[in-house]
Scaffold this active site. Structure first.
Site: not given
Ligand code: A5P
Length: 226
Positions: A31-32, A86, A102, A108
């Site tokens: 996610t993200g 991830d 996120g 996750e």
């Molecule tokens: C989601 O819950 C997070 O663990 C994301 O993997 C983490 O915040 C990285 O996000 P970005 O890729 O948007 O920086």
């Protein structure tokens, strides 16, 4: 790094991760914003003939993947994933991470733990000698006040993550408490155990002993595998 350089670094890491996917794998989708580049690049490989099944760590990634016609399995049906890709909020040289920016840390962590390998994709600014930033904690909503109080008594002044004037609600119906990392040198596994022992804390955003390859993307588009 400015915003466009960061985008370039994230894209480079995401595209490099998509190249690691082998035919017939069951792939975990993180996610993200970095993972978004991975999912889009994976979609392109599927259009070119790659056959895979995927499972997502969040409703958001699931919707994105479905919108790109990526074959998806429900997380409930999965016991073993071949490879999960991830992002992370911060990662140190021991490959310890803060995740959950996120709001998807519980799924996750479950998918990471169920995977033969978790590949982490980050831009180079996220690789730090020491983890920094708030640690997201998934907490039980009906007990959030008493959980925040228990955290405070244990020395952790946490704030509830908000979505405008309401608490942010995770895909699992929980709230998120943001716990300051603090400046004391602290072993990450011990800190995780201390936080998780507090009644009402469902899971912490501290990940350790789980990352395999880490793909670090740079603003010039090159990627280092660590
Ligand atoms: C989601 O819950 C997070 O663990 C994301 O993997 C983490 O915040 C990285 O996000 P970005 O890729 O948007 O920086």
């Amino acid at each position: 790094m400015d915003d466009s350089q960061r985008e370039q670094a994230k894209r480079a890491a995401g595209v490099a991760a998509a190249a690691l996917i082998q035919p017939d794998m069951l792939v975990g989708l993180g996610t993200g914003s970095t993972t978004r580049f991975f999912i889009e690049a994976l979609c392109q490989r599927i259009e070119e003939g790659l056959s895979v099944d995927c499972v997502a760590t969040s409703h958001h990634s699931e919707e994105l993947a479905r919108s790109l016609s990526i074959p998806m399995r429900p997380i409930e049906s999965v016991t073993q994933v071949d490879l999960t890709v991830d992002g992370a909020d911060c990662i140190d040289p021991k490959k310890q991470m803060i995740k959950g920016g996120g709001g998807a840390l519980l799924r996750e962590k479950i998918l990471a733990a169920s995977s033969r390998e978790m590949v982490v994709i980050v831009d180079s600014d996220k690789w730090q000698e020491r983890l920094e930033g708030d640690i997201p904690l998934e907490i039980v909503p009906f007990a959030h006040k008493t959980t925040l109080e228990r955290l405070k008594i244990a020395g952790f002044e946490c704030k509830l993550r908000m979505n405008k004037e309401f608490p942010y609600v995770t895909d699992n119906g929980h709230y998120i408490a943001l716990c300051p990392m603090g400046s004391a040198v602290q072993e990450i596994p011990a800190l995780h155990l201390q936080l998780k022992a507090i009644i009402g804390v469902v899971e912490t955003g501290l990940f350790f002993n789980v990352a395999g390859r880490v793909l670090v993307g740079f603003a010039d588009g090159h990627v280092e595998v660590r």
